[in-house]
Scaffold this motif. Sequence first.
Motif, mmCIF file in Angstrom:
data_model
loop_
_atom_site.group_PDB
_atom_site.id
_atom_site.type_symbol
_atom_site.label_atom_id
_atom_site.label_comp_id
_atom_site.label_asym_id
_atom_site.label_seq_id
_atom_site.Cartn_x
_atom_site.Cartn_y
_atom_site.Cartn_z
ATOM 1 N N VAL A 66 7.305 20.971 -0.199
ATOM 2 C CA VAL A 66 6.543 21.922 0.591
ATOM 3 C C VAL A 66 7.228 23.298 0.802
ATOM 4 C CG1 VAL A 66 5.367 22.270 2.831
ATOM 5 C CG2 VAL A 66 4.676 20.295 1.749
ATOM 6 N N MET A 67 8.454 23.320 1.412
ATOM 7 C CA MET A 67 8.988 24.348 1.778
ATOM 8 C C MET A 67 9.505 25.163 0.206
ATOM 9 S SD MET A 67 9.490 24.532 4.744
ATOM 10 C CE MET A 67 10.568 25.657 5.170
ATOM 11 N N ALA A 68 9.771 24.409 -0.783
ATOM 12 C CA ALA A 68 10.031 25.153 -2.226
ATOM 13 C C ALA A 68 8.679 25.975 -2.580
ATOM 14 C CB ALA A 68 10.386 24.269 -3.026
ATOM 15 N N ALA A 69 7.406 25.072 -2.465
ATOM 16 C CA ALA A 69 6.256 25.555 -2.958
ATOM 17 C C ALA A 69 5.755 26.793 -1.881
ATOM 18 C CB ALA A 69 4.940 24.550 -2.598
ATOM 19 N N ALA A 70 6.034 26.791 -0.653
ATOM 20 C CA ALA A 70 5.781 27.945 0.224
ATOM 21 C C ALA A 70 6.687 29.256 -0.220
ATOM 22 C CB ALA A 70 6.205 27.504 1.618
ATOM 23 N N ALA A 71 7.809 28.985 -0.381
ATOM 24 C CA ALA A 71 8.726 29.824 -1.019
ATOM 25 C C ALA A 71 8.340 30.595 -2.241
ATOM 26 C CB ALA A 71 10.259 29.586 -0.973
ATOM 27 N N LEU A 72 7.772 29.749 -3.044
ATOM 28 C CA LEU A 72 7.255 30.181 -4.351
ATOM 29 C C LEU A 72 6.128 31.084 -4.120
ATOM 30 C CD1 LEU A 72 6.938 30.323 -7.448
ATOM 31 C CD2 LEU A 72 5.861 28.129 -7.312
ATOM 32 N N LEU A 73 5.026 30.603 -3.350
ATOM 33 C CA LEU A 73 3.836 31.529 -3.183
ATOM 34 C C LEU A 73 3.990 32.401 -2.393
ATOM 35 C CD1 LEU A 73 1.533 28.434 -2.734
ATOM 36 C CD2 LEU A 73 1.665 29.780 -4.428
ATOM 37 N N ALA A 74 5.112 32.539 -1.559
ATOM 38 C CA ALA A 74 5.309 33.941 -0.668
ATOM 39 C C ALA A 74 5.783 35.135 -1.844
ATOM 40 C CB ALA A 74 6.622 33.696 0.066
ATOM 41 N N LYS A 75 6.675 34.570 -2.901
ATOM 42 C CA LYS A 75 6.895 35.631 -4.039
ATOM 43 C C LYS A 75 6.008 35.785 -5.004
ATOM 44 C CE LYS A 75 10.282 34.371 -6.759
ATOM 45 N NZ LYS A 75 11.577 34.001 -7.277
ATOM 46 N N LEU A 76 5.253 34.648 -5.327
ATOM 47 C CA LEU A 76 4.370 34.832 -6.372
ATOM 48 C C LEU A 76 3.059 34.134 -6.079
ATOM 49 C CD1 LEU A 76 4.404 35.680 -9.466
ATOM 50 C CD2 LEU A 76 5.183 33.669 -10.018
ATOM 51 N N PRO A 77 2.099 35.147 -5.732
ATOM 52 C CA PRO A 77 0.889 34.489 -5.022
ATOM 53 C C PRO A 77 -0.078 33.846 -6.141
ATOM 54 C CG PRO A 77 1.126 36.636 -4.490
ATOM 55 C CD PRO A 77 2.289 36.299 -5.525
ATOM 56 N N ASN A 78 0.141 33.835 -7.153
ATOM 57 C CA ASN A 78 -0.871 33.243 -8.415
ATOM 58 C C ASN A 78 -0.015 32.655 -9.248
ATOM 59 O OD1 ASN A 78 -3.164 32.189 -9.296
ATOM 60 N ND2 ASN A 78 -3.619 33.941 -10.482
ATOM 61 N N PRO A 79 0.911 31.725 -9.153
ATOM 62 C CA PRO A 79 1.886 31.271 -10.177
ATOM 63 C C PRO A 79 1.274 30.464 -11.304
ATOM 64 C CG PRO A 79 1.864 29.656 -8.338
ATOM 65 C CD PRO A 79 1.026 30.884 -7.995
ATOM 66 N N SER A 80 1.888 30.388 -12.587
ATOM 67 C CA SER A 80 1.343 29.649 -13.692
ATOM 68 C C SER A 80 1.915 28.476 -13.615
ATOM 69 C CB SER A 80 1.707 30.250 -14.919
ATOM 70 O OG SER A 80 3.187 30.329 -15.038
ATOM 71 N N ASP A 81 1.523 27.490 -14.378
ATOM 72 C CA ASP A 81 2.146 25.979 -14.410
ATOM 73 C C ASP A 81 3.647 26.293 -14.750
ATOM 74 O OD1 ASP A 81 -0.222 24.727 -13.969
ATOM 75 O OD2 ASP A 81 -0.462 24.122 -16.251
ATOM 76 N N THR A 82 4.064 27.038 -15.609
ATOM 77 C CA THR A 82 5.353 27.297 -15.949
ATOM 78 C C THR A 82 6.267 27.898 -14.944
ATOM 79 O OG1 THR A 82 4.832 27.683 -18.292
ATOM 80 C CG2 THR A 82 6.871 28.646 -17.711
ATOM 81 N N ASP A 83 5.366 28.723 -14.221
ATOM 82 C CA ASP A 83 6.410 29.412 -12.730
ATOM 83 C C ASP A 83 6.451 28.379 -11.774
ATOM 84 O OD1 ASP A 83 5.942 31.845 -13.778
ATOM 85 O OD2 ASP A 83 3.998 32.082 -12.865
ATOM 86 N N ILE A 84 5.285 27.324 -11.803
ATOM 87 C CA ILE A 84 5.437 26.395 -10.729
ATOM 88 C C ILE A 84 6.541 25.269 -11.043
ATOM 89 C CG2 ILE A 84 4.326 24.268 -9.806
ATOM 90 C CD1 ILE A 84 1.518 26.037 -10.037
ATOM 91 N N ASP A 85 6.560 25.064 -12.527
ATOM 92 C CA ASP A 85 7.444 23.714 -12.832
ATOM 93 C C ASP A 85 9.080 24.467 -12.825
ATOM 94 O OD1 ASP A 85 5.181 22.450 -13.630
ATOM 95 O OD2 ASP A 85 5.431 22.869 -15.770
ATOM 96 N N GLN A 86 9.137 25.864 -12.889
ATOM 97 C CA GLN A 86 10.417 26.322 -12.937
ATOM 98 C C GLN A 86 10.935 26.288 -11.525
ATOM 99 O OE1 GLN A 86 10.232 29.962 -15.032
ATOM 100 N NE2 GLN A 86 10.668 29.009 -16.906
ATOM 101 N N ALA A 87 10.096 26.841 -10.443
ATOM 102 C CA ALA A 87 10.522 26.971 -9.093
ATOM 103 C C ALA A 87 10.657 25.632 -8.313
ATOM 104 C CB ALA A 87 9.302 27.742 -8.481
ATOM 105 N N ALA A 132 -2.435 28.321 -3.681
ATOM 106 C CA ALA A 132 -2.656 29.572 -3.969
ATOM 107 C C ALA A 132 -4.067 30.008 -3.872
ATOM 108 C CB ALA A 132 -2.312 29.894 -5.238
ATOM 109 N N GLU A 133 -5.194 29.184 -3.890
ATOM 110 C CA GLU A 133 -6.725 29.334 -3.795
ATOM 111 C C GLU A 133 -6.704 29.608 -2.311
ATOM 112 O OE1 GLU A 133 -8.577 26.004 -5.742
ATOM 113 O OE2 GLU A 133 -8.175 26.643 -7.663
ATOM 114 N N ILE A 134 -6.351 28.507 -1.581
ATOM 115 C CA ILE A 134 -6.540 28.634 -0.055
ATOM 116 C C ILE A 134 -5.983 29.708 0.517
ATOM 117 C CG2 ILE A 134 -5.890 27.497 2.099
ATOM 118 C CD1 ILE A 134 -5.793 24.713 0.567
ATOM 119 N N ALA A 135 -5.038 30.424 0.146
ATOM 120 C CA ALA A 135 -4.256 31.499 0.853
ATOM 121 C C ALA A 135 -5.239 32.614 0.090
ATOM 122 C CB ALA A 135 -2.949 31.768 0.227
ATOM 123 N N GLY A 136 -5.647 32.693 -0.910
ATOM 124 C CA GLY A 136 -6.534 33.763 -1.394
ATOM 125 C C GLY A 136 -5.826 34.880 -1.925
#
Length: 154
Positions: free
Chosen positions: A103-124, A146-150
């Motif tokens: 969850v903490m890794a995902a939150a950091a990813l979305l703070a930096k990249l609000p609409n990540p691709s599958d590749t972005d997610i897999d890398q992060a 990402a959808e919830i955050a808008g």
Amino acid sequence: MKLHVNGTEHEVAAPPEMPLLWVLRDLLGMTGTKFGCGVAQCGACTVHVDGVPRRACVTPAESVVGKQVTTIEGLSKAGDHPVQRAWTELDVVQCGYCQSGQVMAAAALLAKLPNPSDTDIDQAMSGNICRCGTYPRIRAAVHRAAEIAGPRET
């Protein structure tokens, strides 16, 4: 030493080299951050330091003096951060041990990249190990968060 954790300053009597993980768990009673491997390989101990994900098991406490530390307990007061909401909505957790780090890794990813691709997610998220193999649900939950955050300006 004084540490700023989850918006509160704490005076802790810890040796400067004591890993942040043990300061959080043993001295401050914040047990949401988990011990997994102790060598920064599994991600169970992921916290944010000034918004950047860090492995608390190898981060000396003295290195975060003067910085903002956020643990899973501090991500949101009511457990309603978009990532937490998505995790619950999609029933990501199986055993749950690694999930605070995920969850903490995902939150950091979305703070930096609000609409990540599958590749972005897999890398992060690649540095966070889930022995139950919930990776497809984790990826789906990051997209849902990402959808919830808008939409946000980047």
